[in-house]
Design a protein around this motif. Structure first.
Motif, short mmCIF file in Angstrom:
data_model
loop_
_atom_site.label_atom_id
_atom_site.label_comp_id
_atom_site.label_asym_id
_atom_site.label_seq_id
_atom_site.Cartn_x
_atom_site.Cartn_y
_atom_site.Cartn_z
N ARG A 286 0.70 -1.43 0.46
CA ARG A 286 -0.13 -0.29 0.14
C ARG A 286 0.97 1.87 -0.22
N THR A 287 1.94 1.34 0.60
CA THR A 287 2.71 2.60 0.78
C THR A 287 3.89 2.60 -0.23
N LEU A 288 4.22 1.10 -1.21
CA LEU A 288 5.49 1.69 -1.59
C LEU A 288 5.16 2.31 -2.65
N PRO A 289 3.98 2.60 -3.60
CA PRO A 289 3.84 4.10 -5.15
C PRO A 289 4.82 5.23 -3.52
N TYR A 290 4.27 5.52 -2.84
CA TYR A 290 5.07 6.69 -2.29
C TYR A 290 6.31 6.34 -1.61
N ASP A 291 7.27 5.36 -1.93
CA ASP A 291 8.59 5.55 -1.26
C ASP A 291 9.21 4.32 -1.91
N THR A 292 9.52 4.51 -3.37
CA THR A 292 10.59 3.85 -4.59
C THR A 292 12.02 4.16 -4.37
N ASP A 293 11.96 4.97 -3.33
CA ASP A 293 13.76 5.32 -3.11
C ASP A 293 14.28 5.22 -2.07
#
Length: 162
Positions: free
Chosen positions: A70-77
């Protein structure tokens, strides 16, 4: 004071409270606070990682994967975020998805031998032996693995060659 810093205050407070609860071994309450925080702001990758670790400890592997995805799209860095998700996907035998996440993590931190080993395990599971051998070779060549992991990687390389 900017509206952005004001809007981050509740998130920071919730994360701090979760930390206090964790220190007090009040894991259920901490998990609830982290879930509340993520429902208000799903972009909080640090919260997601803490919550996912709590879920893994409780044996809730799918819940942990869901939390991270769920959070992956916001934190690919964050390489560690992608590698953590990769390891959980690997435990579910979702090797294609694990490979994709390990590759993202290794692009950012190519010196991480444990991630190369994880990539090798999933590649081997997908019968991509040449690529698996290369990944295991990179893990071995780093000379940063514990003696146990180094022996495991050497065993894998030997296994692939025969």
């Amino acid at each position: 004071e900017s509206s952005r810093s004001r809007s981050q205050r509740p998130t920071l407070a919730r994360q701090t409270l979760a930390g206090v609860l964790l220190d007090g071994k009040r894991y259920e309450e901490a998990a609830r606070k982290l879930q509340e925080g993520l429902s208000l702001d799903p972009s909080q990758a640090s919260m997601a990682m803490i919550l996912a670790r709590l879920q893994v400890e409780k044996g809730e592997l799918q819940a942990a994967v869901d939390t991270l995805q769920r959070t992956l799209p916001y934190d690919t860095d964050r390489a560690d975020y992608c590698a953590f998700l990769a390891a959980l996907l690997q435990r579910q035998a979702r090797h294609k998805d694990a490979i994709a996440q390990y590759i993202v993590a290794l692009r950012k931190m190519p010196q991480n031998a444990v991630w190369w080993m994880g990539l090798g395990i999933s590649l081997q599971a997908e019968n991509r032996t040449a690529e698996a051998q290369e990944a295991f070779g990179k893990a071995k060549a780093s000379n940063t693995l514990s003696p146990e992991l180094q022996a495991f990687v050497e065993q894998k390389i030997t296994q692939i060659q025969h």
